[in-house]
Design a protein around this motif. Structure first.
Motif, short mmCIF file in Angstrom:
data_model
loop_
_atom_site.label_atom_id
_atom_site.label_comp_id
_atom_site.label_asym_id
_atom_site.label_seq_id
_atom_site.Cartn_x
_atom_site.Cartn_y
_atom_site.Cartn_z
N SER A 175 -14.42 2.71 -5.24
CA SER A 175 -13.85 1.39 -4.96
C SER A 175 -14.94 0.35 -5.16
O SER A 175 -15.95 0.34 -4.44
N HIS A 202 -13.13 8.90 -5.04
CA HIS A 202 -12.57 7.60 -5.39
C HIS A 202 -13.69 6.58 -5.39
O HIS A 202 -14.48 6.50 -4.44
N ASP A 247 -15.86 -3.51 -5.32
CA ASP A 247 -15.63 -4.93 -5.06
C ASP A 247 -16.67 -5.70 -5.87
O ASP A 247 -17.87 -5.49 -5.71
N TRP A 267 -18.04 3.28 -1.85
CA TRP A 267 -17.54 1.93 -1.60
C TRP A 267 -18.62 0.93 -1.96
O TRP A 267 -19.59 0.73 -1.23
N ASP A 307 -10.83 1.93 -8.39
CA ASP A 307 -10.25 0.59 -8.34
C ASP A 307 -11.34 -0.46 -8.39
O ASP A 307 -12.47 -0.23 -7.96
N CYS A 364 0.82 -1.21 0.00
CA CYS A 364 0.00 0.00 0.00
C CYS A 364 0.86 1.27 0.00
O CYS A 364 0.47 2.27 -0.61
N SER A 393 -4.54 3.02 -2.57
CA SER A 393 -5.15 3.84 -3.61
C SER A 393 -5.63 5.17 -3.05
O SER A 393 -5.32 6.24 -3.59
N VAL A 394 -6.39 5.11 -1.96
CA VAL A 394 -6.97 6.32 -1.40
C VAL A 394 -5.91 7.18 -0.72
O VAL A 394 -5.96 8.41 -0.78
N THR A 396 -7.01 -0.87 -1.46
CA THR A 396 -7.65 0.44 -1.54
C THR A 396 -7.11 1.39 -0.48
O THR A 396 -7.19 2.61 -0.62
N HIS A 407 -9.14 -6.41 -1.43
CA HIS A 407 -9.62 -5.06 -1.14
C HIS A 407 -8.71 -4.28 -0.21
O HIS A 407 -8.89 -3.07 -0.06
#
Length: 295
Positions: free
Chosen positions: A220, A218, A222, A116, A264, A72, A102-103, A99, A96
Motif C-alpha cells: 500500500s 500487499h 501513499d 505500508w 494499491d 470497501c 483491498s486487504v 486499503t 487511503h
C-alpha cells in the motif's frame, strides 16, 4: 503476469477534495500502456461506482462511515475474485481508507503480509483521531483495532497480523497514535531510520520480516511518503520524505523478492498537482513494483 487494474474514486475518508480524481489522473499518465510495454497482460476493469454526496452534510463521528464501508465491501468482493483467479490486482485510489477493502479481499484468499508506505501512521482509532477522517485509521482497522463495523469489513478480523505488518517512511504521528504503535507488534521504519540505515537496509529488513511468514504481501503506497518536491499532488504533504530513487529502489527490491500479491497507490490529488507530475510518478512506481528495471 496478468494484472487487473481497478479504480476507486473516493474521497470519503479524506479531509479535502480531489483524491477522488486520482484514478483518472493515473490512467491519463499512460498506466496501461506503460505496463503493457513490460510485456504484462493488463485488463483495466474501470472504476467502482461511488455515490456523489454533499461532504458538508455528514454528521457521523467517524466521517462518512457508512459510505466507506459500502465502498470497501464492494472492493473486497472484486479483489477476492481477482485473487482467486491468480491475477494481480492493482488498485488506484482514492483516499487511503480504500486499503481496508483491498486487504480484506486478499485476506479472504490467503494469509497476507503488508508493507505500508506512508508519511503518516494511519493507526488512529476513533478514540484517538482528532479529525474523525477515516483515511487516518485504515492500518489500525486492518490489524483489528478501532470501529467495529470497519474492523469487520470483508468478514476477516484481523485482515493482517500486526507481526506481519511493516510501515516505511513515517514521519508525522499523532501523540496517542505514536503510543498505540509502540505498544503494537507492527514494525515501524521512520524517515530517521532510513536516514541512518539507508533504504536498502530498511527494505532488506522489511522483506525479511514478512516475506517468509505469509502467502503474499500487499503493498500500500501513499504518495505522500515521498518528499513534496517529488510528489506535490497529495492532500497531506510532509517535508522530508523519500527521494525519487529511494522510492524506486524500495519497490524494485520488493519486485525482486517476488512477494507482491496485490498493490494499491493512493492519495494522488490532481487539483494540487503540477502538470500531472505525481500521477506520472505513480505510474513509474507501479512499474517498478511489478518488475521494471533499467537493464
Amino acid at each position: 503476469m496478468e494484472v487487473k487494474v481497478l479504480g476507486v474514486p473516493t474521497d470519503f475518508g479524506a479531509n479535502r477534495r480531489g483524491v477522488d480524481m486520482g484514478p483518472s489522473a493515473i490512467r491519463y499518465a499512460n498506466l496501461v500502456s506503460s505496463l503493457e510495454d513490460m510485456d504484462l497482460v493488463v485488463d483495466d476493469l474501470g472504476d467502482i461506482r461511488v455515490p456523489v454526496i454533499n461532504n458538508e452534510a455528514n454528521k457521523e463521528e467517524a466521517k462518512f462511515l457508512s459510505q466507506v464501508i459500502d465502498v470497501c465491501q464492494e472492493l473486497a468482493l472484486i479483489v477476492s475474485k481477482i485473487a482467486k483467479q491468480d491475477k494481480l490486482p492493482v488498485i488506484l485510489g482514492g483516499d487511503h481508507s480504500i486499503t481496508i477493502g483491498s486487504v480484506a479481499g486478499m485476506a479472504q484468499v490467503k494469509e497476507m503480509g503488508l508493507i505500508w508506505f506512508d508519511a503518516h501512521g494511519d493507526f488512529n482509532t476513533l478514540k484517538t483521531s482528532e479529525s474523525g477522517n477515516i483515511h487516518g485509521m485504515p492500518l489500525a482497522t486492518i490489524v483489528g483495532r478501532g470501529v467495529k463495523e470497519l474492523v469487520e469489513c470483508g468478514g476477516i478480523t484481523p485482515k493482517v497480523k500486526e507481526k506481519n505488518t511493516v510501515i516505511v517512511g513515517v514521519r508525522d504521528l499523532d501523540k496517542e497514535e505514536r503510543q498505540l504503535l509502540k505498544e503494537s507488534e507492527v514494525t515501524v521504519f521512520t524517515m530517521d531510520d532510513i536516514d541512518r540505515l539507508g533504504i536498502y537496509k530498511v527494505m532488506s529488513q522489511a522483506i525479511r520480516i514478512i516475506g517468509s511468514q505469509t502467502a503474499g504481501v500487499h503493498i500500500s503506497f501513499d504518495l505522500d511518503v515521498l518528499d513534496p518536491l517529488e510528489a506535490p499532488g497529495v492532500g497531506t504533504p510532509v517535508k522530508g520524505g523519500l527521494t525519487y530513487r529511494e522510492a524506486h529502489l524500495a519497490l524494485e527490491m520488493i519486485a525482486e523478492a517476488n512477494i507482491v500479491a496485490s498493490l494499491d497507490l493512493v492519495e494522488v490529488n490532481p487539483i494540487l498537482d503540477q502538470g500531472n507530475q505525481t500521477a506520472e510518478l505513480a505510474v513509474e512506481l507501479i512499474a517498478s513494483a511489478l518488475g521494471k528495471r533499467i537493464l
